[in-house]
Design an enzyme around this catalytic site. Structure first.
Site, PDB file in Angstrom:
ATOM      1  N   HIS A 191      63.557   0.490  20.154  1.00 40.72           N
ATOM      2  CA  HIS A 191      63.668   0.377  18.705  1.00 40.72           C
ATOM      3  C   HIS A 191      62.672   1.359  18.088  1.00 40.72           C
ATOM      4  O   HIS A 191      61.489   1.345  18.455  1.00 40.72           O
ATOM      5  CB  HIS A 191      63.251  -1.022  18.226  1.00 40.72           C
ATOM      6  CG  HIS A 191      64.065  -2.162  18.762  1.00 40.72           C
ATOM      7  ND1 HIS A 191      64.996  -2.839  17.993  1.00 40.72           N
ATOM      8  CD2 HIS A 191      64.077  -2.782  19.971  1.00 40.72           C
ATOM      9  CE1 HIS A 191      65.529  -3.828  18.699  1.00 40.72           C
ATOM     10  NE2 HIS A 191      64.988  -3.815  19.911  1.00 40.72           N
TER      11      HIS A 191
ATOM     12  N   ASN B  17      62.078  -4.278  24.290  1.00 42.94           N
ATOM     13  CA  ASN B  17      62.030  -5.633  24.836  1.00 42.94           C
ATOM     14  C   ASN B  17      62.699  -5.658  26.203  1.00 42.94           C
ATOM     15  O   ASN B  17      63.764  -5.069  26.381  1.00 42.94           O
ATOM     16  CB  ASN B  17      62.745  -6.594  23.892  1.00 42.94           C
ATOM     17  CG  ASN B  17      62.076  -6.655  22.528  1.00 42.94           C
ATOM     18  OD1 ASN B  17      60.855  -6.737  22.448  1.00 42.94           O
ATOM     19  ND2 ASN B  17      62.866  -6.611  21.461  1.00 42.94           N
TER      20      ASN B  17
ATOM     21  N   GLU C  54      67.727  -9.243  23.879  1.00 44.72           N
ATOM     22  CA  GLU C  54      69.042  -9.828  23.594  1.00 44.72           C
ATOM     23  C   GLU C  54      70.164  -9.037  24.242  1.00 44.72           C
ATOM     24  O   GLU C  54      71.140  -9.612  24.716  1.00 44.72           O
ATOM     25  CB  GLU C  54      69.267  -9.893  22.081  1.00 44.72           C
ATOM     26  CG  GLU C  54      68.467 -10.995  21.419  1.00 44.72           C
ATOM     27  CD  GLU C  54      68.484 -10.895  19.907  1.00 44.72           C
ATOM     28  OE1 GLU C  54      69.377 -10.231  19.348  1.00 44.72           O
ATOM     29  OE2 GLU C  54      67.573 -11.482  19.295  1.00 44.72           O
ATOM     30  N   VAL C  55      70.050  -7.720  24.215  1.00 49.33           N
ATOM     31  CA  VAL C  55      71.116  -6.876  24.771  1.00 49.33           C
ATOM     32  C   VAL C  55      70.607  -6.249  26.074  1.00 49.33           C
ATOM     33  O   VAL C  55      69.627  -5.492  26.068  1.00 49.33           O
ATOM     34  CB  VAL C  55      71.526  -5.772  23.768  1.00 49.33           C
ATOM     35  CG1 VAL C  55      72.632  -4.910  24.361  1.00 49.33           C
ATOM     36  CG2 VAL C  55      71.972  -6.382  22.444  1.00 49.33           C
TER      37      VAL C  55
ATOM     38  N   HIS D 166      67.015  -0.230  25.544  1.00 49.58           N
ATOM     39  CA  HIS D 166      66.957   0.393  24.218  1.00 49.58           C
ATOM     40  C   HIS D 166      65.529   0.394  23.740  1.00 49.58           C
ATOM     41  O   HIS D 166      64.767  -0.526  23.996  1.00 49.58           O
ATOM     42  CB  HIS D 166      67.864  -0.317  23.203  1.00 49.58           C
ATOM     43  CG  HIS D 166      67.703  -1.804  23.163  1.00 49.58           C
ATOM     44  ND1 HIS D 166      68.226  -2.639  24.134  1.00 49.58           N
ATOM     45  CD2 HIS D 166      67.079  -2.614  22.280  1.00 49.58           C
ATOM     46  CE1 HIS D 166      67.926  -3.890  23.838  1.00 49.58           C
ATOM     47  NE2 HIS D 166      67.220  -3.904  22.724  1.00 49.58           N
TER      48      HIS D 166
ATOM     49  N   ARG E 119      71.959   3.476  14.379  1.00 49.63           N
ATOM     50  CA  ARG E 119      71.216   2.562  13.518  1.00 49.63           C
ATOM     51  C   ARG E 119      71.486   1.106  13.915  1.00 49.63           C
ATOM     52  O   ARG E 119      72.626   0.739  14.215  1.00 49.63           O
ATOM     53  CB  ARG E 119      71.573   2.795  12.047  1.00 49.63           C
ATOM     54  CG  ARG E 119      71.179   4.198  11.636  1.00 49.63           C
ATOM     55  CD  ARG E 119      70.998   4.413  10.165  1.00 49.63           C
ATOM     56  NE  ARG E 119      70.821   5.857   9.949  1.00 49.63           N
ATOM     57  CZ  ARG E 119      69.655   6.495  10.022  1.00 49.63           C
ATOM     58  NH1 ARG E 119      68.552   5.823  10.263  1.00 49.63           N
ATOM     59  NH2 ARG E 119      69.593   7.815   9.863  1.00 49.63           N
ATOM     60  N   ASP E 120      70.389   0.326  13.905  1.00 45.73           N
ATOM     61  CA  ASP E 120      70.524  -1.100  14.212  1.00 45.73           C
ATOM     62  C   ASP E 120      71.382  -1.773  13.138  1.00 45.73           C
ATOM     63  O   ASP E 120      71.249  -1.506  11.947  1.00 45.73           O
ATOM     64  CB  ASP E 120      69.134  -1.754  14.258  1.00 45.73           C
ATOM     65  CG  ASP E 120      69.172  -3.098  14.951  1.00 45.73           C
ATOM     66  OD1 ASP E 120      68.652  -3.202  16.079  1.00 45.73           O
ATOM     67  OD2 ASP E 120      69.732  -4.073  14.371  1.00 45.73           O
ATOM     68  N   ILE E 121      72.255  -2.654  13.589  1.00 47.56           N
ATOM     69  CA  ILE E 121      73.194  -3.318  12.670  1.00 47.56           C
ATOM     70  C   ILE E 121      72.490  -4.322  11.755  1.00 47.56           C
ATOM     71  O   ILE E 121      72.987  -4.642  10.681  1.00 47.56           O
ATOM     72  CB  ILE E 121      74.329  -3.985  13.492  1.00 47.56           C
ATOM     73  CG1 ILE E 121      75.582  -4.153  12.666  1.00 47.56           C
ATOM     74  CG2 ILE E 121      73.878  -5.292  14.105  1.00 47.56           C
ATOM     75  CD1 ILE E 121      76.819  -4.445  13.506  1.00 47.56           C
TER      76      ILE E 121
END
Ligand code: AMP
Length: 122
Positions: free
Chosen positions: A108, A93, A101-102, A106, A34-36
């Site tokens: 989402h 992304n 960003e990371v 990934h 799960r996304d933080i």
């Protein structure tokens, strides 16, 4: 796009067990958690365990087994979260234009409320 992998990125640390994560499901080659900072009632990230920066990097260099495992896990999570009926959105992304960003691939998985139009004007 350059594919230099930075092994200090936060998802690499999650994969090494150096920082915790809220795992939804783990498979041989992939991890869903799960996304933080969730942007919707359902916000799950799915990452390959291999050192891939972006989707195109993964598509180019991952093995067939890694790709099958990854794509199936994305679909499995959508079903396990009960999203088939109302639907969901996948976002991956990449790089500067994608505002990634990371720097570890990934996807989402977003759902649980109407998500609006796909893009907002900058
Ligand atoms: P992106 O902008 O596509 O690179 O998205 C990176 C996502 O990672 C953001 O939605 C962050 O909220 C999420 N994130 C960052 N750190 C963590 C973490 N430790 N555990 C879970 N999600 C994270």
């Amino acid at each position: 796009m350059a594919h230099d992998y930075d092994s200090d990125n936060i998802f690499a640390k999650i994969l090494r067990g150096e920082i915790p994560n809220d795992t939804v499901k783990e498979t041989e080659h992939s991890l869903a958690f799960r996304d933080i900072q969730p942007q919707a009632p359902v916000h799950v990230l799915v990452i390959p365990k291999g050192a891939y920066v972006t989707f195109d990097h993964f598509a180019q260099e991952a093995s067939d087994a890694e790709i099958v495992d990854y794509v199936r896990l994305v679909g499995d999570i959508a079903r396990a979260e009960g999203l088939e009926e109302d639907g969901f959105r996948l976002i991956s992304n990449a790089g500067k234009t994608g505002v990634q960003e990371v720097p570890h691939l990934h996807v989402h998985i977003l759902a649980g409320r109407p998500l609006g139009r796909m893009l907002q004007k900058a």
